[in-house]
Write a protein that holds these residues in place. Sequence first.
Motif, mmCIF file in Angstrom:
data_model
loop_
_atom_site.group_PDB
_atom_site.id
_atom_site.type_symbol
_atom_site.label_atom_id
_atom_site.label_comp_id
_atom_site.label_asym_id
_atom_site.label_seq_id
_atom_site.Cartn_x
_atom_site.Cartn_y
_atom_site.Cartn_z
ATOM 1 N N LYS A 185 0.846 -1.201 0.000
ATOM 2 C CA LYS A 185 0.000 0.000 0.000
ATOM 3 C C LYS A 185 0.877 1.245 0.000
ATOM 4 O O LYS A 185 1.945 1.250 0.614
ATOM 5 C CB LYS A 185 -0.809 0.026 1.295
ATOM 6 C CG LYS A 185 -2.220 -0.466 1.214
ATOM 7 C CD LYS A 185 -3.146 0.474 0.540
ATOM 8 C CE LYS A 185 -3.914 -0.232 -0.542
ATOM 9 N NZ LYS A 185 -4.357 0.572 -1.630
ATOM 10 N N THR A 186 0.408 2.304 -0.603
ATOM 11 C CA THR A 186 1.123 3.569 -0.521
ATOM 12 C C THR A 186 0.902 4.164 0.866
ATOM 13 O O THR A 186 -0.244 4.263 1.321
ATOM 14 C CB THR A 186 0.603 4.560 -1.579
ATOM 15 O OG1 THR A 186 0.507 3.870 -2.824
ATOM 16 C CG2 THR A 186 1.514 5.767 -1.703
ATOM 17 N N VAL A 187 1.994 4.538 1.527
ATOM 18 C CA VAL A 187 1.869 5.086 2.878
ATOM 19 C C VAL A 187 2.659 6.393 2.975
ATOM 20 O O VAL A 187 3.771 6.501 2.467
ATOM 21 C CB VAL A 187 2.410 4.095 3.947
ATOM 22 C CG1 VAL A 187 2.249 4.676 5.346
ATOM 23 C CG2 VAL A 187 1.711 2.741 3.859
ATOM 24 N N PHE A 188 2.031 7.377 3.620
ATOM 25 C CA PHE A 188 2.698 8.631 3.953
ATOM 26 C C PHE A 188 2.680 8.698 5.468
ATOM 27 O O PHE A 188 1.624 8.776 6.084
ATOM 28 C CB PHE A 188 1.931 9.798 3.332
ATOM 29 C CG PHE A 188 2.535 11.152 3.608
ATOM 30 C CD1 PHE A 188 3.641 11.588 2.886
ATOM 31 C CD2 PHE A 188 1.993 11.986 4.575
ATOM 32 C CE1 PHE A 188 4.195 12.842 3.134
ATOM 33 C CE2 PHE A 188 2.538 13.236 4.825
ATOM 34 C CZ PHE A 188 3.640 13.665 4.107
ATOM 35 N N PHE A 189 3.875 8.605 6.079
ATOM 36 C CA PHE A 189 3.983 8.320 7.511
ATOM 37 C C PHE A 189 4.827 9.394 8.192
ATOM 38 O O PHE A 189 5.987 9.609 7.836
ATOM 39 C CB PHE A 189 4.658 6.953 7.634
ATOM 40 C CG PHE A 189 4.764 6.381 9.022
ATOM 41 C CD1 PHE A 189 3.930 5.343 9.420
ATOM 42 C CD2 PHE A 189 5.727 6.824 9.918
ATOM 43 C CE1 PHE A 189 4.051 4.768 10.687
ATOM 44 C CE2 PHE A 189 5.856 6.266 11.180
ATOM 45 C CZ PHE A 189 5.010 5.233 11.564
ATOM 46 N N ILE A 190 4.255 10.065 9.158
ATOM 47 C CA ILE A 190 4.994 11.093 9.889
ATOM 48 C C ILE A 190 5.575 10.515 11.171
ATOM 49 O O ILE A 190 4.902 9.773 11.886
ATOM 50 C CB ILE A 190 4.069 12.262 10.276
ATOM 51 C CG1 ILE A 190 3.602 12.983 9.013
ATOM 52 C CG2 ILE A 190 4.777 13.232 11.212
ATOM 53 C CD1 ILE A 190 2.652 14.114 9.298
ATOM 54 N N THR A 191 6.813 10.879 11.444
ATOM 55 C CA THR A 191 7.418 10.476 12.707
ATOM 56 C C THR A 191 8.522 11.475 13.047
ATOM 57 O O THR A 191 8.971 12.210 12.182
ATOM 58 C CB THR A 191 8.004 9.051 12.613
ATOM 59 O OG1 THR A 191 8.630 8.716 13.838
ATOM 60 C CG2 THR A 191 9.009 8.919 11.492
ATOM 61 N N HIS A 192 8.904 11.524 14.342
ATOM 62 C CA HIS A 192 10.126 12.287 14.605
ATOM 63 C C HIS A 192 11.240 11.330 15.027
ATOM 64 O O HIS A 192 12.287 11.738 15.484
ATOM 65 C CB HIS A 192 9.886 13.398 15.637
ATOM 66 C CG HIS A 192 9.269 12.907 16.903
ATOM 67 N ND1 HIS A 192 7.977 13.215 17.256
ATOM 68 C CD2 HIS A 192 9.740 12.103 17.851
ATOM 69 C CE1 HIS A 192 7.699 12.609 18.390
ATOM 70 N NE2 HIS A 192 8.751 11.931 18.782
ATOM 71 N N ASP A 193 10.980 10.033 14.831
ATOM 72 C CA ASP A 193 11.907 8.978 15.219
ATOM 73 C C ASP A 193 12.661 8.495 13.968
ATOM 74 O O ASP A 193 12.094 7.841 13.094
ATOM 75 C CB ASP A 193 11.067 7.852 15.842
ATOM 76 C CG ASP A 193 11.910 6.686 16.313
ATOM 77 O OD1 ASP A 193 13.016 6.485 15.794
ATOM 78 O OD2 ASP A 193 11.423 5.954 17.200
#
Length: 258
Positions: A185-193
């Motif tokens: 799946k296409t994923v747009f994932f935010i993290t600060h890690d």
Amino acid sequence: MLLELAGVSRWYHTRNQVIHVLNGIDLSIDTGEFVCLLGPSGCGKSTLLKIIAGIEPANRGKVLCRGRPIQGPGRDRAVVFQQPALFPWLNVWDNVAFGLKMQRVPRALRQRIVERYLELAGLSAARRLRTYELSGGMKQRVAIARVLATDPSVVLMDEPFGALDAFTKEQMQDLLRNVWRTTRKTVFFITHDVEEALFLATRVVVLSPRPAVILCDRTCPFSTHGDADGRVVRSSPEFIRMREEIIGLIRGAQAAPF
Ligand SMILES: Nc1ncnc2c1ncn2[C@@H]1O[C@H](COP(=O)(O)OP(=O)(O)O)[C@@H](O)[C@H]1O
Ligand SMILES: [Mg+2]
């Protein structure tokens, strides 16, 4: 191209000042990519996600999904937030089935799809539980299974594991990585890690402090070519080298007088 952002800027007017958040972001995302967005706190990561989700408009620039301007939320762009918003009056099964019911997917097909995603999310044994009986990690797994079941074009995730303890977080990263390897799946994932980003992404994008520009945009090999065992991947020399490089980049940008 699935998503196309060109020259996207966003600013907010507060009572006595204008806060420039995003400053001309160019970003194109192809089907099947797992893009992790990194950046210092307050730089505009969530703002960018909300623009793609259609929850907020851009003040300037082009935001397209499959070539069409994004003008509001849509079923093709599903969002998973840090706090999973489940329906407390429904059990796990019915939470995962909810979107499919809304889409009037026929019962037999619906059951097959729900089974598949419960299995993928490791929830098969928990199907009859109510949401208040679930741990934080399990709730987030239900939220992910529910979103994947409706087969959106892109899954937008805003620090989905940010509220979990370190051990659960690592388990969830392993799980999501395996789910992605299976579904692509296409994923747009935010993290600060940074570790989380490198472990999950096919591509890592780093934003600068406000007003945010893209500091770096790199392909990342560990989710596709890395070992199936997360522990092995996280301790490999290439992984550690790239981690230190990106941490250095973020530190350098934070120290710069903007
Ligand atoms: N509705 C709003 N009104 C005014 N300022 C806002 C609003 N939403 C976000 N901001 C500001 O925009 C900046 C970026 O916020 P956000 O995108 O949430 O950052 P991040 O997710 O990277 O931590 C922050 O400084 C925040 O205070
Ligand atoms: Mg945020």
